[in-house]
Design an enzyme around this catalytic site. Structure first.
Site, PDB file in Angstrom:
ATOM      1  N   ILE A   1     -28.475  -0.667 -77.034  1.00 44.29           N
ATOM      2  CA  ILE A   1     -28.009   0.640 -77.521  1.00 44.29           C
ATOM      3  C   ILE A   1     -27.702   1.607 -76.380  1.00 44.29           C
ATOM      4  O   ILE A   1     -27.032   2.606 -76.589  1.00 44.29           O
ATOM      5  CB  ILE A   1     -29.002   1.286 -78.512  1.00 44.29           C
ATOM      6  CG1 ILE A   1     -30.359   1.520 -77.864  1.00 44.29           C
ATOM      7  CG2 ILE A   1     -29.128   0.449 -79.769  1.00 44.29           C
ATOM      8  CD1 ILE A   1     -31.301   2.365 -78.712  1.00 44.29           C
TER       9      ILE A   1
ATOM     10  N   HIS B   1     -37.817  -9.499 -74.378  1.00 41.32           N
ATOM     11  CA  HIS B   1     -36.362  -9.374 -74.494  1.00 41.32           C
ATOM     12  C   HIS B   1     -35.708  -9.541 -73.128  1.00 41.32           C
ATOM     13  O   HIS B   1     -36.145  -8.962 -72.145  1.00 41.32           O
ATOM     14  CB  HIS B   1     -35.943  -8.057 -75.157  1.00 41.32           C
ATOM     15  CG  HIS B   1     -36.437  -6.817 -74.483  1.00 41.32           C
ATOM     16  ND1 HIS B   1     -37.749  -6.388 -74.563  1.00 41.32           N
ATOM     17  CD2 HIS B   1     -35.794  -5.897 -73.713  1.00 41.32           C
ATOM     18  CE1 HIS B   1     -37.885  -5.258 -73.890  1.00 41.32           C
ATOM     19  NE2 HIS B   1     -36.713  -4.945 -73.349  1.00 41.32           N
ATOM     20  N   LEU B   2     -34.670 -10.370 -73.121  1.00 42.53           N
ATOM     21  CA  LEU B   2     -33.895 -10.642 -71.916  1.00 42.53           C
ATOM     22  C   LEU B   2     -32.701  -9.709 -71.874  1.00 42.53           C
ATOM     23  O   LEU B   2     -31.913  -9.659 -72.828  1.00 42.53           O
ATOM     24  CB  LEU B   2     -33.415 -12.096 -71.916  1.00 42.53           C
ATOM     25  CG  LEU B   2     -32.449 -12.491 -70.797  1.00 42.53           C
ATOM     26  CD1 LEU B   2     -33.172 -12.528 -69.453  1.00 42.53           C
ATOM     27  CD2 LEU B   2     -31.807 -13.844 -71.090  1.00 42.53           C
ATOM     28  N   HIS B   3     -32.557  -8.977 -70.775  1.00 46.36           N
ATOM     29  CA  HIS B   3     -31.365  -8.158 -70.557  1.00 46.36           C
ATOM     30  C   HIS B   3     -30.289  -9.040 -69.936  1.00 46.36           C
ATOM     31  O   HIS B   3     -30.557  -9.749 -68.963  1.00 46.36           O
ATOM     32  CB  HIS B   3     -31.664  -6.999 -69.604  1.00 46.36           C
ATOM     33  CG  HIS B   3     -32.482  -5.916 -70.207  1.00 46.36           C
ATOM     34  ND1 HIS B   3     -31.927  -4.832 -70.843  1.00 46.36           N
ATOM     35  CD2 HIS B   3     -33.820  -5.759 -70.287  1.00 46.36           C
ATOM     36  CE1 HIS B   3     -32.891  -4.040 -71.281  1.00 46.36           C
ATOM     37  NE2 HIS B   3     -34.053  -4.594 -70.957  1.00 46.36           N
TER      38      HIS B   3
END
Length: 175
Positions: free
Chosen positions: A65, A133-135
């Site tokens: 986001i 969470h993987l960026h």
């Protein structure tokens, strides 16, 4: 974009301590945490977040986001898992699949220079959400000033996926 990056950095710093103990640890079976935004997104309970096609049923992918690059996606396990610091060697296959999903989503979005990609995790306590969470950011060469800081390689607050895998392998060999 700079304002969003500032908000992300401020949010990460402000909520890192509060969110660090929430949810279940990675090695404790996962599950669902109704307070976790990523658990709700993974179960399609957040109508404002579109899930992108993913080749694995146990992972989901969606746009960040607050994008730090022209292509900025998050790859998240459906089952609640703690942050990257809670992982063990047995989780290496999950991290590798997360990387595969990240590469595939970039290619589906017509980004094929996989040498100009940054994939990694925020290292606790610098996590705004305690669900793994993987960026996936690309092109890494176009990260703005604040994004270069927030997603900085070899920093105290960000670890690349490759570095995490190496760390997990080393910890496993030592035990």
């Amino acid at each position: 974009m700079a304002a969003g990056e500032e908000e992300e950095g401020a949010a990460a710093a402000a909520t890192a301590t509060a969110g660090a103990g929430e949810g279940k640890e990675a090695g404790n079976g996962g599950g669902y945490d109704g307070k976790c935004a990523f658990c709700r997104i993974a179960r399609r309970e957040e109508p404002g977040t579109a899930l992108l096609p993913c080749q694995y049923e146990d992972l989901v992918c969606f746009r960040d986001i607050r994008p730090g690059a022209p292509h900025h996606f998050l790859v998240v396990p459906v089952e609640h898992m703690g942050n990257c610091k809670t992982l063990k060697a047995e989780h290496i296959p999950v991290v590798k699949r997360m990387m595969e999903v990240g590469k595939a989503v970039l290619q589906r979005n017509n980004f094929n220079d996989l040498n100009d990609v940054r994939m990694g995790f925020h290292w606790p306590p610098f996590c705004s959400i305690s669900h793994l969470h993987l960026h996936v950011l690309a092109p890494a060469s176009q990260l703005g000033f604040l994004s270069r800081l927030v997603y900085r390689i070899n920093s105290y607050w960000f670890i690349t996926a490759e570095q995490l895998i190496e760390r997990l392998q080393t910890e496993n060999a030592a035990s």
